[in-house]
Design an enzyme around this catalytic site. Structure first.
Site, short mmCIF file in Angstrom:
data_model
loop_
_atom_site.label_atom_id
_atom_site.label_comp_id
_atom_site.label_asym_id
_atom_site.label_seq_id
_atom_site.Cartn_x
_atom_site.Cartn_y
_atom_site.Cartn_z
NE ARG A 76 -2.65 0.66 3.25
CZ ARG A 76 -2.65 1.20 4.50
NH1 ARG A 76 -1.14 1.98 4.93
NH2 ARG A 76 -1.87 0.10 5.91
CE1 TYR B 174 -16.01 11.33 -15.95
CE2 TYR B 174 -16.02 11.42 -13.72
CZ TYR B 174 -16.26 10.67 -15.02
OH TYR B 174 -16.36 9.56 -15.10
C1 LIG Z 1 -13.88 9.53 -16.40
C2 LIG Z 1 -12.81 10.45 -16.43
C3 LIG Z 1 -12.40 10.63 -14.89
C4 LIG Z 1 -12.43 10.01 -13.99
O1 LIG Z 1 -11.38 8.61 -14.07
P1 LIG Z 1 -13.10 7.45 -13.78
O2 LIG Z 1 -11.06 6.23 -14.38
O3 LIG Z 1 -13.52 6.48 -14.50
O4 LIG Z 1 -12.57 7.19 -12.23
C5 LIG Z 1 -11.90 12.20 -14.45
N1 LIG Z 1 -12.51 13.15 -15.62
C6 LIG Z 1 -12.42 13.34 -17.01
C7 LIG Z 1 -11.57 14.23 -17.13
C8 LIG Z 1 -12.83 11.77 -17.18
O5 LIG Z 1 -12.73 11.93 -18.75
#
Ligand SMILES: *Cc1c(COP(=O)(O)O)cnc(C)c1O
Length: 395
Positions: free
Chosen positions: A51, A103
């Site tokens: 970890r 996002y």
């Molecule tokens: C997909 C995405 C995320 C989140 O990432 P995950 O790997 O799905 O947790 C964050 N920011 C952007 C711009 C994304 O496209």
């Protein structure tokens, strides 16, 4: 050997670390070990428990730090784990300014989780720096940006934003998922932390869920490493290996996909049935000049607007090559419908204010032959247009 002056495409493959030194294996081994034997009672080795640190993950963390030009790279179980962990640098009573195009998962974390810990936020249109300045409060500690933003590809003036942040003693966090270090380096522009959903272009094969963070300086790196170890949402060794492999081909993949995206954007822009194309590589895009100043390519994601939901549905029903799904940044082209996929949780009025209308589709360009993709779009648009004219569904 100094790799300092090499282009990013070369660093993606070679960089500072090279395979494994004991055997000469060109790939970093997958160290499936939770714990590490300590040779001496008094002196411990570089690793103790996975970890806190794992050699495969460390190779990945050093790689992304080098690519983004930061002091520390940190690998997390998902993009959201990286983003949430970085935001945990905030304390109760602090305030964060966040782009209103953020996002969806980040929107949820800020508005529903941080809020419970008395960390306040304001969502702001980051394309308007005056709005940013007026949103800053005495307790604002972080400005959080995403450029280009999703799905309408709005461009934030990063140097301008960072100047405001510095003048107000705020840190700047930039989600660099869409551009990757290949095309945009926010740390070079003065940002403090760069975040990635490595699930997307960096891994590139729709197989891994992963997140990365890179810090500008040692102090922030130590603080974020402490949170990574405390919160414990680390990336496993096998996924770290897969992501390292994906990163090696990022240059070839993203350059081809971005070239194709440019061709497709022009094709769609010239099509009479398409109402609007959102792509920062089109001179008609409001952020075209700004984006060119801070990035070296327009990337491989674009959005486009059909007249209404029925037309969008007809297009999706008849297009043959792309996968119809959430996510982006893969070898296969991915078509998605923001209104019911990425932005489903948003009320219709809010969505439409952000340009996410019922006719909007987002397209992440993969590695298929671009002429095949355009021919496929062409036949699907013909059907969608015919249905719109006749009011009858063609099956
Ligand atoms: C997909 C995405 C995320 C989140 O990432 P995950 O790997 O799905 O947790 C964050 N920011 C952007 C711009 C994304 O496209």
């Amino acid at each position: 050997m100094s790799q300092h002056n090499n282009h990013l495409e070369t660093k993606l493959i070679h960089g500072a670390q090279r395979g494994e030194t004991q055997t000469g294996a060109v790939n970093v081994p997958i160290y499936l070990s939770s714990t590490f034997h300590q040779n001496s009672f008094e002196e411990f080795g570089a690793f103790d428990y996975s970890r806190s640190g794992n050699p495969t993950r460390q190779a990945l963390e050093e790689k992304i730090a080098e690519l983004e030009g930061g002091t520390h790279g940190l690998a997390f179980a998902s993009g959201m784990a990286a983003i949430s962990s970085a935001l945990l640098l905030l304390s109760a009573g602090d305030h964060v300014v966040v782009t209103k195009d953020v996002y969806g998962g980040t929107f949820r974390f800020v508005s529903e989780v941080l809020k419970r810990f008395n960390i306040d936020h304001t969502f702001v249109d980051l394309t308007d720096l005056d709005e940013v300045s007026s949103a800053i409060k005495p307790n604002t500690k972080v400005i959080y940006a995403e450029t280009p933003s999703n799905p309408c590809m709005n461009i934030t003036d990063l140097p301008g934003l960072i100047k405001i942040a510095k003048a107000n003693n705020c840190l700047t966090f930039v989600d660099n998922t869409f551009m990757t270090p290949l095309y945009q380096n926010p740390l070079d522009l003065g940002a403090d932390i760069v975040l990635h959903s490595a699930t997307k272009f960096l891994s590139g094969h729709s197989d891994v869920i992963a997140g990365l963070a890179v810090t500008r300086n040692q102090e922030l790196g130590d603080k974020l490493a402490f949170i990574q170890n405390s919160f414990g949402s680390i990336l496993g060794a096998q996924d770290s290996y897969l992501l390292l492999q994906g990163i090696k081909t990022l240059g070839a993949r993203l350059n081809q996909s971005s070239n194709s995206a440019g061709r497709i954007a022009e094709y769609l822009n010239a099509h009479s049935f398409i109402e609007e194309v959102y792509y920062p590589g089109l001179p008609t895009h409001p952020g075209y000049e700004l984006h060119k100043e801070q990035s070296t390519s327009s990337g491989a994601v674009l959005s486009f607007k059909l007249p209404n939901k029925a037309a969008a549905k007809a297009f999706v029903d008849h297009v043959r090559i792309p996968v119809f799904a959430v996510s982006l940044g893969a070898v296969e082209s991915i078509l998605s419908y923001p209104a019911t996929m990425s932005h489903a949780a948003m009320p219709k009025e809010e969505r439409e204010l952000r340009g996410i209308t019922d006719g909007l589709l987002r397209f992440s360009v993969g590695l298929e032959n671009v002429d095949d993709l355009i021919a496929d779009f062409d036949q699907a648009l013909k059907v969608a247009e015919k249905e719109a004219d006749s009011g009858v569904t063609v099956s």
